[in-house]
Design a protein around this motif. Structure first.
Motif, PDB file in Angstrom:
ATOM      1  N   CYS A   1       0.875  -1.158   0.000  1.00 42.71           N
ATOM      2  CA  CYS A   1       0.000   0.000   0.000  1.00 42.71           C
ATOM      3  C   CYS A   1       0.922   1.222   0.000  1.00 42.71           C
ATOM      4  O   CYS A   1       1.844   1.291   0.801  1.00 42.71           O
ATOM      5  N   MET A   2       0.669   2.182  -0.882  1.00 39.44           N
ATOM      6  CA  MET A   2       1.461   3.413  -0.931  1.00 39.44           C
ATOM      7  C   MET A   2       0.549   4.599  -0.664  1.00 39.44           C
ATOM      8  O   MET A   2      -0.599   4.637  -1.140  1.00 39.44           O
ATOM      9  N   ALA A   3       1.054   5.562   0.081  1.00 40.33           N
ATOM     10  CA  ALA A   3       0.221   6.687   0.485  1.00 40.33           C
ATOM     11  C   ALA A   3       0.990   8.004   0.429  1.00 40.33           C
ATOM     12  O   ALA A   3       2.228   8.016   0.441  1.00 40.33           O
ATOM     13  N   TRP A   4       0.238   9.064   0.374  1.00 36.09           N
ATOM     14  CA  TRP A   4       0.773  10.422   0.522  1.00 36.09           C
ATOM     15  C   TRP A   4       0.218  11.014   1.811  1.00 36.09           C
ATOM     16  O   TRP A   4      -0.987  10.970   2.057  1.00 36.09           O
ATOM     17  N   PHE A   5       1.115  11.579   2.597  1.00 40.42           N
ATOM     18  CA  PHE A   5       0.756  12.335   3.786  1.00 40.42           C
ATOM     19  C   PHE A   5       1.270  13.759   3.594  1.00 40.42           C
ATOM     20  O   PHE A   5       2.145  14.015   2.759  1.00 40.42           O
ATOM     21  N   ARG A   6       0.756  14.668   4.405  1.00 36.60           N
ATOM     22  CA  ARG A   6       1.275  16.033   4.361  1.00 36.60           C
ATOM     23  C   ARG A   6       1.258  16.628   5.761  1.00 36.60           C
ATOM     24  O   ARG A   6       0.448  16.220   6.611  1.00 36.60           O
TER      25      ARG A   6
ATOM     26  N   LYS B   1       1.088  21.990  12.144  1.00 34.12           N
ATOM     27  CA  LYS B   1       0.034  20.973  12.151  1.00 34.12           C
ATOM     28  C   LYS B   1       0.634  19.572  12.258  1.00 34.12           C
ATOM     29  O   LYS B   1       1.804  19.362  12.011  1.00 34.12           O
ATOM     30  N   GLU B   2      -0.218  18.632  12.605  1.00 33.80           N
ATOM     31  CA  GLU B   2       0.206  17.246  12.634  1.00 33.80           C
ATOM     32  C   GLU B   2       0.206  16.671  11.210  1.00 33.80           C
ATOM     33  O   GLU B   2      -0.477  17.173  10.321  1.00 33.80           O
ATOM     34  N   ARG B   3       0.975  15.626  11.047  1.00 33.54           N
ATOM     35  CA  ARG B   3       0.999  14.947   9.753  1.00 33.54           C
ATOM     36  C   ARG B   3      -0.366  14.306   9.498  1.00 33.54           C
ATOM     37  O   ARG B   3      -0.907  13.618  10.374  1.00 33.54           O
ATOM     38  N   GLU B   4      -0.898  14.523   8.312  1.00 30.10           N
ATOM     39  CA  GLU B   4      -2.212  13.988   7.984  1.00 30.10           C
ATOM     40  C   GLU B   4      -2.178  13.206   6.679  1.00 30.10           C
ATOM     41  O   GLU B   4      -1.423  13.528   5.761  1.00 30.10           O
ATOM     42  N   TRP B   5      -3.008  12.200   6.641  1.00 27.08           N
ATOM     43  CA  TRP B   5      -3.151  11.380   5.446  1.00 27.08           C
ATOM     44  C   TRP B   5      -3.883  12.156   4.371  1.00 27.08           C
ATOM     45  O   TRP B   5      -4.858  12.859   4.647  1.00 27.08           O
ATOM     46  N   ALA B   6      -3.402  12.053   3.108  1.00 24.21           N
ATOM     47  CA  ALA B   6      -4.045  12.762   2.007  1.00 24.21           C
ATOM     48  C   ALA B   6      -4.658  11.795   1.002  1.00 24.21           C
ATOM     49  O   ALA B   6      -5.774  12.024   0.520  1.00 24.21           O
TER      50      ALA B   6
ATOM     51  N   SER C   1     -10.424  16.752   2.062  1.00 20.39           N
ATOM     52  CA  SER C   1      -9.806  18.032   1.729  1.00 20.39           C
ATOM     53  C   SER C   1      -9.149  18.051   0.348  1.00 20.39           C
ATOM     54  O   SER C   1      -8.926  19.124  -0.213  1.00 20.39           O
ATOM     55  N   VAL C   2      -8.837  16.875  -0.204  1.00 19.02           N
ATOM     56  CA  VAL C   2      -8.177  16.833  -1.517  1.00 19.02           C
ATOM     57  C   VAL C   2      -9.014  16.127  -2.570  1.00 19.02           C
ATOM     58  O   VAL C   2      -8.667  16.176  -3.771  1.00 19.02           O
ATOM     59  N   LYS C   3     -10.074  15.482  -2.174  1.00 20.93           N
ATOM     60  CA  LYS C   3     -10.897  14.722  -3.114  1.00 20.93           C
ATOM     61  C   LYS C   3     -11.422  15.621  -4.228  1.00 20.93           C
ATOM     62  O   LYS C   3     -11.898  16.721  -3.980  1.00 20.93           O
ATOM     63  N   GLY C   4     -11.292  15.137  -5.455  1.00 21.77           N
ATOM     64  CA  GLY C   4     -11.757  15.906  -6.599  1.00 21.77           C
ATOM     65  C   GLY C   4     -10.700  16.823  -7.190  1.00 21.77           C
ATOM     66  O   GLY C   4     -10.869  17.327  -8.305  1.00 21.77           O
TER      67      GLY C   4
ATOM     68  N   ALA D   1       2.321  22.619   2.503  1.00 22.75           N
ATOM     69  CA  ALA D   1       2.762  21.600   3.454  1.00 22.75           C
ATOM     70  C   ALA D   1       3.999  20.914   2.907  1.00 22.75           C
ATOM     71  O   ALA D   1       4.349  21.073   1.730  1.00 22.75           O
ATOM     72  N   VAL D   2       4.638  20.144   3.773  1.00 19.75           N
ATOM     73  CA  VAL D   2       5.629  19.179   3.320  1.00 19.75           C
ATOM     74  C   VAL D   2       4.879  17.897   3.008  1.00 19.75           C
ATOM     75  O   VAL D   2       4.118  17.404   3.858  1.00 19.75           O
ATOM     76  N   TYR D   3       5.084  17.377   1.826  1.00 19.68           N
ATOM     77  CA  TYR D   3       4.395  16.166   1.384  1.00 19.68           C
ATOM     78  C   TYR D   3       5.346  14.973   1.465  1.00 19.68           C
ATOM     79  O   TYR D   3       6.482  15.035   0.979  1.00 19.68           O
ATOM     80  N   TYR D   4       4.853  13.912   2.076  1.00 20.23           N
ATOM     81  CA  TYR D   4       5.635  12.702   2.273  1.00 20.23           C
ATOM     82  C   TYR D   4       4.958  11.526   1.592  1.00 20.23           C
ATOM     83  O   TYR D   4       3.747  11.360   1.690  1.00 20.23           O
ATOM     84  N   CYS D   5       5.746  10.702   0.942  1.00 18.78           N
ATOM     85  CA  CYS D   5       5.200   9.417   0.513  1.00 18.78           C
ATOM     86  C   CYS D   5       5.561   8.366   1.558  1.00 18.78           C
ATOM     87  O   CYS D   5       6.568   8.484   2.259  1.00 18.78           O
ATOM     88  N   ALA D   6       4.717   7.370   1.664  1.00 21.37           N
ATOM     89  CA  ALA D   6       4.896   6.331   2.667  1.00 21.37           C
ATOM     90  C   ALA D   6       4.480   4.992   2.093  1.00 21.37           C
ATOM     91  O   ALA D   6       3.591   4.925   1.240  1.00 21.37           O
ATOM     92  N   GLY D   7       5.138   3.958   2.579  1.00 26.46           N
ATOM     93  CA  GLY D   7       4.835   2.614   2.099  1.00 26.46           C
ATOM     94  C   GLY D   7       4.551   1.660   3.236  1.00 26.46           C
ATOM     95  O   GLY D   7       5.144   1.770   4.322  1.00 26.46           O
ATOM     96  N   ARG D   8       3.651   0.765   2.973  1.00 27.59           N
ATOM     97  CA  ARG D   8       3.271  -0.242   3.966  1.00 27.59           C
ATOM     98  C   ARG D   8       3.275  -1.591   3.272  1.00 27.59           C
ATOM     99  O   ARG D   8       2.622  -1.761   2.235  1.00 27.59           O
ATOM    100  N   ASP D   9       3.991  -2.555   3.846  1.00 25.91           N
ATOM    101  CA  ASP D   9       4.119  -3.878   3.249  1.00 25.91           C
ATOM    102  C   ASP D   9       2.891  -4.706   3.573  1.00 25.91           C
ATOM    103  O   ASP D   9       2.943  -5.654   4.356  1.00 25.91           O
TER     104      ASP D   9
END
Length: 125
Positions: A36-41, A46-51, A65-68, A94-102
């Motif tokens: 699973c791959m995700a973007w957070f910001r 502010k706290e890091r939030e899932w996008a 907040s980002v849908k559409g 924001a600072v945008y981070y990618c994240a991965g989950r195995d």
């Protein structure tokens, strides 16, 4: 050990677009495509939030907040994750981070993700 490297951030005006990329190094093609791959910001103060996220089967999900406006996608052949951001707003700064989950499942909380990039700054004025 998987390493994630983001690129594509920058400074834009409201209403403009940016496309972020995140390349995975160190893993194998067969392992990356199962993640699973995700973007957070994380905005200022502010706290890091899932996008957004994309599961291995291509299923995507977005925060309200980002849908559409944002589109997440992946190219498993290139071990690369993308985030197309359109109609950007100052509150997207924001600072945008990618994240991965195995795992085949995606979750919203940052603690579920073992792999993180260094982040890329997006500033919208």
């Amino acid at each position: 050990h998987v390493q994630l490297v983001e690129s594509g951030g920058g400074s834009v005006k409201a209403g403009e677009s940016l496309k972020l990329s995140c390349v995975a190094f160190g893993g194998t093609y067969s392992s990356y495509r199962s993640y699973c791959m995700a973007w957070f910001r994380q905005g200022p103060g502010k706290e890091r939030e899932w996008a957004a996220d994309v599961a291995r089967d291509g299923t995507t999900d977005y925060s309200d907040s980002v849908k559409g406006r944002f589109t997440v996608s992946r190219d498993n052949a290139k071990n690369t994750l993308y985030l197309q951001m359109n109609s950007l707003k100052p509150e997207d700064t924001a600072v945008y981070y990618c994240a991965g989950r195995d795992d085949t499942l995606c979750y919203l909380g940052p603690s579920y993700y073992a792999y993180w990039g260094q982040g890329t700054q997006v500033t919208v004025s």
